[in-house]
Motif scaffolding. Structure first.
Motif, short mmCIF file in Angstrom:
data_model
loop_
_atom_site.label_atom_id
_atom_site.label_comp_id
_atom_site.label_asym_id
_atom_site.label_seq_id
_atom_site.Cartn_x
_atom_site.Cartn_y
_atom_site.Cartn_z
N GLN A 123 9.10 12.08 -29.25
CA GLN A 123 10.36 12.19 -28.50
C GLN A 123 10.88 13.63 -28.48
N ARG A 126 9.01 14.67 -25.41
CA ARG A 126 9.28 13.91 -24.19
C ARG A 126 10.67 14.19 -23.62
N ARG A 127 11.66 14.29 -24.49
CA ARG A 127 13.04 14.45 -24.00
C ARG A 127 13.18 15.72 -23.16
N TYR A 197 20.23 13.12 -29.24
CA TYR A 197 20.28 11.66 -29.16
C TYR A 197 21.65 11.10 -29.52
N ASP A 200 23.48 9.40 -26.76
CA ASP A 200 23.12 8.03 -26.40
C ASP A 200 23.80 6.99 -27.30
#
Length: 216
Positions: A123, A126-127, A197, A200
Motif C-alpha cells: 500500500q 499503491r497509494r 490513511y 479514510d
C-alpha cells in the motif's frame, strides 16, 4: 473467521498472494512512476519493492550478520540490503521481486509480521500510484491483530494505545478509549504510522491517532 488466516501456512499463502498481486499491479509502469515517493519515508516506489525482495531473501543468520555488520544501525542495514536487491533498471527490480513471490525466507520473527511487511509496503507504493487494491479482509485482519498486540517492525501498539479501533468491514476491534473507525486496511495502515490513511478514518479518537502518525 476465527482461524481463517492464523496458521503459519495460511499466513505465508496470504503473503505469496499479495506479493503476486503487487507484481502484477506494477507491470508496465514507466520510469517516472517507479521514481515516485512512496509512503515509506524517503524511499521511492522502486526502493520499496527492492526492500520487499531483500526481506524475502534474508534468513535469520544472514539478517543477524547484516545487522552486526551495520553496528546495529537498522537504517544502514536496510539500505545495504535494498541496494543489494535493486536491479540496474526498474524492470530488473521487478523481475527480482517476482522471483521471491513464493519465498518463505524471512528475518527472525513471527510470520504475521512478514505478512504485515507485504501488506503495508504494497500500500506504500499503491497509494501514491493510484492503484486500487484491497487485500482480503481476513488477510488484513491477521495483520491488524498482530499490530495491535505488539510493537515489532512498526510501533503499532504504541501508536494506537488508549484508543478504541473498530473495523467497518470486518471483525477487527481492539482497545479502550476514544473511537476510531474505518476499514480494516485503513486502521492497519494508520497503526503502521501511515498518516495518509487517517483521511479514510472517522471518530473522536482520530485527532490523537493522526498526531501520532505525524510523529512516526
Amino acid at each position: 473467521m476465527p482461524g481463517a488466516t492464523t496458521t503459519r501456512e495460511t499466513l505465508w499463502a496470504a503473503a505469496h498472494t499479495e506479493r503476486a498481486a503487487l507484481a502484477d499491479d506494477l507491470a508496465g509502469l514507466d520510469a517516472a512512476r517507479w521514481a515516485l515517493p512512496s509512503l515509506c519515508g524517503r524511499w521511492s516506489v522502486e526502493e520499496v519493492v527492492a526492500h520487499l525482495t531483500a526481506a524475502a531473501s534474508t534468513g535469520p543468520l544472514r539478517w543477524i550478520a547484516s545487522v552486526v555488520g551495520a553496528r546495529f544501525d537498522f537504517d544502514l542495514h536496510n539500505q545495504r540490503r535494498l541496494a543489494e536487491h535493486r536491479g540496474a533498471t526498474p524492470a530488473e527490480t521487478l523481475a527480482r521481486f517476482r522471483r521471491v513471490t513464493t519465498s518463505t525466507t524471512a528475518p527472525p520473527g513471527p510470520t504475521a509480521a512478514w505478512l504485515g511487511e507485504v501488506v503495508v509496503h504494497a500500500q506504500d507504493v499503491r497509494r501514491p500510484l493510484g492503484l486500487p487494491h484491497t487485500p482480503p479482509v481476513e488477510t488484513v485482519t491477521a495483520v491488524a491483530r498482530f499490530f495491535a498486540g505488539r510493537d515489532f517492525t512498526v510501533t503499532s501498539r504504541s501508536t494506537i494505545r488508549g484508543l478504541r479501533l473498530e473495523a467497518t468491514d470486518g471483525p477487527f476491534a481492539t482497545g479502550e478509549g476514544p473511537l476510531v473507525s474505518g476499514t480494516t486496511l485503513a486502521l492497519t495502515m494508520a497503526a503502521a504510522g501511515r498518516q495518509a490513511y487517517c483521511d479514510d478514518l472517522t471518530g473522536p479518537g482520530l485527532p490523537v491517532l493522526r498526531g501520532r502518525c505525524s510523529g512516526t
